[in-house]
Design a protein around this motif. Structure first.
Motif, PDB file in Angstrom:
ATOM      1  N   PHE A 132       0.859  -1.181   0.000  1.00 46.57           N
ATOM      2  CA  PHE A 132       0.000   0.000   0.000  1.00 46.57           C
ATOM      3  C   PHE A 132       0.896   1.232   0.000  1.00 46.57           C
ATOM      4  CE2 PHE A 132      -2.636  -3.125   2.514  1.00 46.57           C
ATOM      5  CZ  PHE A 132      -3.393  -3.491   1.420  1.00 46.57           C
ATOM      6  N   LYS A 133       0.994   1.873  -1.124  1.00 42.59           N
ATOM      7  CA  LYS A 133       1.916   2.986  -1.283  1.00 42.59           C
ATOM      8  C   LYS A 133       1.447   4.182  -0.461  1.00 42.59           C
ATOM      9  CE  LYS A 133       3.166   1.320  -5.863  1.00 42.59           C
ATOM     10  NZ  LYS A 133       3.227   1.588  -7.313  1.00 42.59           N
ATOM     11  N   ASN A 134       2.250   5.241  -0.502  1.00 34.00           N
ATOM     12  CA  ASN A 134       1.975   6.403   0.337  1.00 34.00           C
ATOM     13  C   ASN A 134       0.609   7.021   0.059  1.00 34.00           C
ATOM     14  OD1 ASN A 134       4.459   6.208   1.608  1.00 34.00           O
ATOM     15  ND2 ASN A 134       5.480   7.516   0.120  1.00 34.00           N
ATOM     16  N   ASN A 135       0.074   6.784  -1.132  1.00 41.16           N
ATOM     17  CA  ASN A 135      -1.218   7.363  -1.475  1.00 41.16           C
ATOM     18  C   ASN A 135      -2.363   6.726  -0.686  1.00 41.16           C
ATOM     19  OD1 ASN A 135      -0.105   9.083  -3.389  1.00 41.16           O
ATOM     20  ND2 ASN A 135      -0.222   7.551  -5.005  1.00 41.16           N
ATOM     21  N   TYR A 136      -2.154   5.506  -0.209  1.00 39.17           N
ATOM     22  CA  TYR A 136      -3.185   4.827   0.566  1.00 39.17           C
ATOM     23  C   TYR A 136      -3.071   5.273   2.026  1.00 39.17           C
ATOM     24  CZ  TYR A 136      -3.474   1.666  -3.459  1.00 39.17           C
ATOM     25  OH  TYR A 136      -3.629   1.146  -4.709  1.00 39.17           O
ATOM     26  N   ASP A 137      -4.156   5.807   2.570  1.00 40.06           N
ATOM     27  CA  ASP A 137      -4.073   6.325   3.932  1.00 40.06           C
ATOM     28  C   ASP A 137      -4.739   5.421   4.962  1.00 40.06           C
ATOM     29  OD1 ASP A 137      -6.787   8.791   3.948  1.00 40.06           O
ATOM     30  OD2 ASP A 137      -6.697   6.716   3.257  1.00 40.06           O
ATOM     31  N   CYS A 138      -5.394   4.350   4.528  1.00 40.98           N
ATOM     32  CA  CYS A 138      -6.000   3.445   5.500  1.00 40.98           C
ATOM     33  C   CYS A 138      -6.044   2.028   4.930  1.00 40.98           C
ATOM     34  CB  CYS A 138      -7.406   3.904   5.896  1.00 40.98           C
ATOM     35  SG  CYS A 138      -8.585   3.946   4.540  1.00 40.98           S
ATOM     36  N   VAL A 139      -6.196   1.054   5.815  1.00 40.72           N
ATOM     37  CA  VAL A 139      -6.253  -0.343   5.401  1.00 40.72           C
ATOM     38  C   VAL A 139      -7.454  -0.993   6.085  1.00 40.72           C
ATOM     39  CG1 VAL A 139      -4.672  -1.048   7.250  1.00 40.72           C
ATOM     40  CG2 VAL A 139      -5.012  -2.548   5.274  1.00 40.72           C
ATOM     41  N   GLN A 140      -8.199  -1.773   5.325  1.00 42.68           N
ATOM     42  CA  GLN A 140      -9.318  -2.529   5.877  1.00 42.68           C
ATOM     43  C   GLN A 140      -8.891  -3.981   6.044  1.00 42.68           C
ATOM     44  OE1 GLN A 140     -12.983  -3.634   3.522  1.00 42.68           O
ATOM     45  NE2 GLN A 140     -13.987  -2.282   5.013  1.00 42.68           N
ATOM     46  N   ILE A 141      -9.188  -4.554   7.219  1.00 40.97           N
ATOM     47  CA  ILE A 141      -8.849  -5.950   7.493  1.00 40.97           C
ATOM     48  C   ILE A 141     -10.143  -6.736   7.631  1.00 40.97           C
ATOM     49  CG2 ILE A 141      -7.509  -7.510   8.938  1.00 40.97           C
ATOM     50  CD1 ILE A 141      -6.026  -5.112  10.039  1.00 40.97           C
ATOM     51  N   ASN A 142     -10.295  -7.781   6.808  1.00 39.10           N
ATOM     52  CA  ASN A 142     -11.475  -8.635   6.837  1.00 39.10           C
ATOM     53  C   ASN A 142     -11.058 -10.069   7.151  1.00 39.10           C
ATOM     54  OD1 ASN A 142     -13.621  -6.734   5.871  1.00 39.10           O
ATOM     55  ND2 ASN A 142     -12.284  -6.641   4.083  1.00 39.10           N
ATOM     56  N   SER A 143     -11.758 -10.690   8.084  1.00 41.81           N
ATOM     57  CA  SER A 143     -11.486 -12.084   8.446  1.00 41.81           C
ATOM     58  C   SER A 143     -12.735 -12.912   8.193  1.00 41.81           C
ATOM     59  CB  SER A 143     -11.110 -12.190   9.934  1.00 41.81           C
ATOM     60  OG  SER A 143      -9.995 -11.371  10.224  1.00 41.81           O
ATOM     61  N   LYS A 144     -12.539 -14.031   7.463  1.00 43.29           N
ATOM     62  CA  LYS A 144     -13.677 -14.895   7.154  1.00 43.29           C
ATOM     63  C   LYS A 144     -13.164 -16.279   6.791  1.00 43.29           C
ATOM     64  CE  LYS A 144     -17.853 -15.068   4.260  1.00 43.29           C
ATOM     65  NZ  LYS A 144     -18.588 -14.389   3.169  1.00 43.29           N
ATOM     66  N   LYS A 145     -13.621 -17.301   7.512  1.00 39.23           N
ATOM     67  CA  LYS A 145     -13.287 -18.691   7.224  1.00 39.23           C
ATOM     68  C   LYS A 145     -11.773 -18.896   7.089  1.00 39.23           C
ATOM     69  CE  LYS A 145     -17.668 -19.888   4.998  1.00 39.23           C
ATOM     70  NZ  LYS A 145     -18.316 -20.396   3.759  1.00 39.23           N
ATOM     71  N   ASN A 146     -11.032 -18.417   8.074  1.00 41.57           N
ATOM     72  CA  ASN A 146      -9.574 -18.590   8.128  1.00 41.57           C
ATOM     73  C   ASN A 146      -8.825 -17.922   6.976  1.00 41.57           C
ATOM     74  OD1 ASN A 146      -9.823 -20.020  10.493  1.00 41.57           O
ATOM     75  ND2 ASN A 146      -9.812 -22.011   9.486  1.00 41.57           N
ATOM     76  N   VAL A 147      -9.451 -16.963   6.337  1.00 40.05           N
ATOM     77  CA  VAL A 147      -8.788 -16.151   5.315  1.00 40.05           C
ATOM     78  C   VAL A 147      -8.837 -14.698   5.771  1.00 40.05           C
ATOM     79  CG1 VAL A 147      -8.815 -15.343   2.936  1.00 40.05           C
ATOM     80  CG2 VAL A 147      -9.382 -17.724   3.448  1.00 40.05           C
ATOM     81  N   ILE A 148      -7.674 -14.058   5.776  1.00 33.53           N
ATOM     82  CA  ILE A 148      -7.599 -12.652   6.170  1.00 33.53           C
ATOM     83  C   ILE A 148      -7.254 -11.841   4.933  1.00 33.53           C
ATOM     84  CG2 ILE A 148      -6.432 -10.945   7.618  1.00 33.53           C
ATOM     85  CD1 ILE A 148      -6.276 -14.586   8.552  1.00 33.53           C
TER      86      ILE A 148
END
Length: 235
Positions: A132-148
């Motif tokens: 996620f380069k400098n232009n990205y200011d946030c990150v979303q984390i999703n967890s489902k069925k042992n996949v992140i």
């Protein structure tokens, strides 16, 4: 390592001491983040302390510690309730102004019930953030069925990285419920880059729209925990 990871908005820090442990805490001026480091007796060559708590200006201690190299010995001595003497290689470098405190409510970490936990190699996390380069200011984390899934959006373009049980850098995953939360990259990168250098693994614990907790353990058995408030995303 710890102080290099704190940017200027972390103004005050506290030391809370007891017979077998010393705890350091720092809170972001906007209350968006809190860093807590627990040093057990085994982290020190010598430890003799009473039960007390005191606060100080982080920038003052940072300047003092900048005089020390990696292999130098650092000693702290509290001759009275107003100053903390700091020695480097047995030489008195400075007297740090301190103030005793009795109410720690404003410095306590949040109490959260987490619904997802992932234990990753620090190198894996650093690669994720590098994507996620400098232009990205946030990150979303999703967890489902042992996949992140880590994802971020910039100018209508979405960057995604999936981590599953087959990934060699994933040591453990626990997902109680499907979880989704968004956090600021600005407040995560410095912590992971600086502290991750000295710690092989990192735990991430979170719940939907709840604070994130990053946990590290150093080679000297110090426990580092970083709490970060979620980013509110408006649709």
């Amino acid at each position: 390592m710890v102080f290099n990871s704190l940017e200027k908005s972390f103004e005050e820090g506290i030391f809370q001491t007891s017979k077998n442990v010393i705890v350091f805490r720092a809170i972001h001026s906007s209350n968006i983040a809190l860093l807590e480091v627990t040093f057990p007796r085994s982290s020190f060559k010598f430890l003799k302390v009473e039960n007390l708590s005191f606060k100080f200006l982080i920038k003052e201690l940072r300047v003092i510690l900048n005089y020390a190299n990696h292999n130098d010995s650092i000693e702290f001595e509290m001759p009275n309730d107003k100053f903390l003497n700091v020695y480097i290689n047995k030489v008195l470098i400075a007297k740090l102004t301190i103030q005793k405190i009795h109410d720690l409510k404003n410095f306590e970490p949040p109490k959260i019930e987490y619904t997802s936990m992932i234990h990753l190699g620090s190198d894996v996390v650093k690669k994720i953030l590098a994507n996620f380069k400098n232009n990205y200011d946030c990150v979303q984390i999703n967890s489902k069925k042992n996949v992140i899934q880590f994802s971020s959006l910039y100018e209508n373009k979405t960057s995604k990285i999936n981590i599953d049980e087959e990934n060699a850098g994933l040591y453990e995953v626990q997902i109680v419920n499907n979880t989704s939360s968004t956090y600021s990259l600005e407040y995560m990168k410095d912590i992971i880059r600086n502290i991750g250098k000295a710690c092989k693994t990192m735990k991430m614990e979170y719940a939907s729209s709840s604070p994130l907790r990053l946990s590290f353990v150093t080679s000297s058995n110090a426990q580092i925990e970083y709490y970060l408030a979620p980013r509110i995303v408006y649709q």
